[in-house]
Structures are given as C-alpha cells and as structure tokens.
Design a protein around this motif. Structure first.
Motif, PDB file in Angstrom:
ATOM      1  N   ARG A   1     -19.037   1.079   2.167  1.00 18.71           N
ATOM      2  CA  ARG A   1     -18.775  -0.280   2.649  1.00 18.71           C
ATOM      3  C   ARG A   1     -17.627  -0.922   1.873  1.00 18.71           C
ATOM      4  NH1 ARG A   1     -24.506  -0.245   2.800  1.00 18.71           N
ATOM      5  NH2 ARG A   1     -24.628  -1.347   0.810  1.00 18.71           N
ATOM      6  N   ARG A   2     -17.500  -0.583   0.610  1.00 17.80           N
ATOM      7  CA  ARG A   2     -16.432  -1.151  -0.215  1.00 17.80           C
ATOM      8  C   ARG A   2     -15.067  -0.667   0.243  1.00 17.80           C
ATOM      9  NH1 ARG A   2     -16.487  -5.584  -2.631  1.00 17.80           N
ATOM     10  NH2 ARG A   2     -18.404  -5.097  -3.752  1.00 17.80           N
ATOM     11  N   VAL A   3     -15.014   0.530   0.795  1.00 18.59           N
ATOM     12  CA  VAL A   3     -13.733   1.083   1.243  1.00 18.59           C
ATOM     13  C   VAL A   3     -13.078   0.148   2.252  1.00 18.59           C
ATOM     14  CG1 VAL A   3     -12.656   2.957   2.556  1.00 18.59           C
ATOM     15  CG2 VAL A   3     -14.322   3.483   0.768  1.00 18.59           C
ATOM     16  N   ARG A   4     -13.856  -0.381   3.180  1.00 20.01           N
ATOM     17  CA  ARG A   4     -13.292  -1.262   4.204  1.00 20.01           C
ATOM     18  C   ARG A   4     -12.558  -2.435   3.564  1.00 20.01           C
ATOM     19  NH1 ARG A   4     -16.960  -4.564   8.481  1.00 20.01           N
ATOM     20  NH2 ARG A   4     -17.141  -2.540   9.565  1.00 20.01           N
ATOM     21  N   GLU A   5     -13.188  -3.068   2.588  1.00 16.17           N
ATOM     22  CA  GLU A   5     -12.588  -4.246   1.948  1.00 16.17           C
ATOM     23  C   GLU A   5     -11.267  -3.897   1.268  1.00 16.17           C
ATOM     24  OE1 GLU A   5     -13.587  -7.501  -1.587  1.00 16.17           O
ATOM     25  OE2 GLU A   5     -15.182  -6.205  -0.809  1.00 16.17           O
ATOM     26  N   ILE A   6     -11.237  -2.773   0.579  1.00 18.75           N
ATOM     27  CA  ILE A   6     -10.024  -2.386  -0.147  1.00 18.75           C
ATOM     28  C   ILE A   6      -8.904  -2.025   0.827  1.00 18.75           C
ATOM     29  CG2 ILE A   6      -9.054  -0.746  -1.792  1.00 18.75           C
ATOM     30  CD1 ILE A   6     -11.048  -2.865  -2.930  1.00 18.75           C
ATOM     31  N   VAL A   7      -9.241  -1.307   1.889  1.00 19.99           N
ATOM     32  CA  VAL A   7      -8.232  -0.953   2.893  1.00 19.99           C
ATOM     33  C   VAL A   7      -7.625  -2.212   3.502  1.00 19.99           C
ATOM     34  CG1 VAL A   7      -7.866   0.101   5.162  1.00 19.99           C
ATOM     35  CG2 VAL A   7      -9.231   1.298   3.442  1.00 19.99           C
ATOM     36  N   GLU A   8      -8.474  -3.167   3.849  1.00 16.48           N
ATOM     37  CA  GLU A   8      -7.987  -4.364   4.513  1.00 16.48           C
ATOM     38  C   GLU A   8      -7.253  -5.311   3.575  1.00 16.48           C
ATOM     39  OE1 GLU A   8     -11.167  -6.091   6.798  1.00 16.48           O
ATOM     40  OE2 GLU A   8     -11.359  -4.305   8.079  1.00 16.48           O
ATOM     41  N   ALA A   9      -7.406  -5.113   2.250  1.00 17.67           N
ATOM     42  CA  ALA A   9      -6.670  -5.921   1.277  1.00 17.67           C
ATOM     43  C   ALA A   9      -5.242  -5.416   1.083  1.00 17.67           C
ATOM     44  CB  ALA A   9      -7.399  -5.921  -0.065  1.00 17.67           C
ATOM     45  N   CYS A  10      -4.978  -4.183   1.465  1.00 14.74           N
ATOM     46  CA  CYS A  10      -3.683  -3.563   1.168  1.00 14.74           C
ATOM     47  C   CYS A  10      -2.469  -4.325   1.708  1.00 14.74           C
ATOM     48  CB  CYS A  10      -3.672  -2.117   1.678  1.00 14.74           C
ATOM     49  SG  CYS A  10      -4.608  -0.975   0.633  1.00 14.74           S
TER      50      CYS A  10
END
Length: 241
Positions: free
Chosen positions: A41-50
């Motif tokens: 679930r954390r992956v989504r947040e980091i990807v969308e922060a890029c």
C-alpha cells in the motif's frame, strides 16, 4: 502533498530497497505477510509523490533472487500479493500516467504472474509521467551473468567483435538497458547494505540509509530524502578545482 523539491535539484532516477515489512508486522504481533501488505500500500503513495518531487524514474526492489530462501508460506504469500497488486492497481497506474516495467529473471515465476506482468507493461507502455520499474526475482549478479551470456552469444555469432565489447556494450544487455542509471538509492529500516541491488547501475549513485521501516516511509519522508540529495556534491570521480 509532499513538498516539492527545488527545481533542478531532484534526482532523475531513484531506486528503493523496501526493507522492514516483516519487522513492522512483528512489532505489531502480526504475521510477516501483514507487513508486506502494508508495504504494498505504501508503494502507491511513493509512486504518486514522484511528479511533485521531480522524480521521473522510480525502481523498487520487490523480490530478490535470494528471497526464495524464505519459508514456503511467505514466498507463496508474496507471489499472491504481487498478483493481487497488479490486478488492483493496473487501472490506477494507467490513469496516473505511470509506465510500469519489470526487471529480473521471469523463468522461475508462476506463468499467471508473468502474464499479468506482461499485460501491465503493455497496458501502460504509452505513459510517461512516471517510469516505475519493479525488480521481481532480481539480483544484480544474476542480471550481469545473464547479460554476459547474451553478449557472449552475439560475439560467438560474429555480430559483435570482441574488441568492441566495453562497459557501454554490456549495459545494452542488462535488464535496465532502457533506463538511466539511478542517481539515488534509498534503503529503509536502518540496514546499511545494498543486498545485490543494481550493482552495475549504481556505480556513481548516492546512497541514503534511513531508519524508518518501509510501511512507515511516507511521502513526507521521501520528500525529505529528496531535499537532502540537493546538498550532495556529485563529482563522478573527478576533483573540483
């Protein structure tokens, strides 16, 4: 929303060793797979922060060639998690402009998982906002070995002359041949080792080892590391006057 990095200071390509899922779950009295689910679930947040941080390429270490040594139950659970992640996130990744690629040796992976990987790569091939690369059954030494084998075939067939082989030639046979080398490699959980990740590509990468366990590594944490990167003096082997 994550704080935007200063213009021109952001690393173009960030690679992350997502460590600490198991410990995160254990500290909560839960099974290790609970931690892996939180990490996914954390992956989504980091990807969308890029995009806001100026990061064009993100490569994440999802499963290493050494991870097969874990218990059969954990490995099976991870493979199921990968299938569910692809199925659940595919449309969102497409809508967010994320292009997804997978690197690693697919031979040992389940055929259904490989089919989902192929489908996601094809579905997002036209996206350019963020280039997400997922390292799955990946190991740096394994990658270089496979690349060398492919290169050797070309030399044996006289399509490449031995004297033409240099670092650039070998790079064309790596899984990451379509990607720029990482500028920054982050490892979470407090461990300070590179674990056979992007060995060739990270020759001049900056490293950041953070104590935060991966499921707790928020977009704000990510932004802080990106901001710190701007202060680093990258000389690539040269000496400034």
């Amino acid at each position: 929303m994550a704080k935007q990095a200063s213009e021109g200071s952001a690393p173009r390509h960030v690679a992350i060793i997502m460590d600490g899922n198991g410990r995160w779950a254990t500290r909560r009295g839960r099974p290790r797979l609970f931690g892996h689910q939180a990490g996914a679930r954390r992956v989504r947040e980091i990807v969308e922060a890029c995009p806001d941080l100026g990061v064009e390429y993100l490569t994440i270490f999802a499963f290493s060639t050494e991870n097969w040594k874990r218990t059969q139950a954990e490995v099976a659970g991870l493979m199921l998690l990968f299938r569910r992640y692809i199925t659940k996130e595919a449309q969102r990744l497409l809508a967010k402009g994320v292009r997804v690629r997978f690197i690693g040796d697919r031979v040992r992976l389940d055929a259904k998982l490989v089919a989902l990987m192929d489908e996601l790569e094809a579905m997002t091939a036209g996206n350019t906002k963020v280039h997400l690369t997922i390292a799955l059954n990946y190991g740096g030494r394994d990658e270089v070995t496979r690349a060398t084998q492919r290169l050797a075939v070309e030399v044996a067939a006289s399509r490449i002359r031995p004297e033409e082989v240099d670092a650039e030639t070998l790079s064309r046979f790596l899984d990451t041949c379509m990607l720029p080398d990482p500028d920054l490699v982050i490892r979470t959980s407090g461990e300070a080792r590179i674990s056979n990740f992007l060995l060739w590509q990270s020759a001049y990468a900056e490293y950041e080892f953070v104590d935060t366990l991966w499921p707790d590594f928020s977009a704000a944490c990510f932004a802080e590391v990106i901001e710190g990167f701007a202060a680093r003096d990258r000389r690539f082997g040269a000496v400034k006057a």
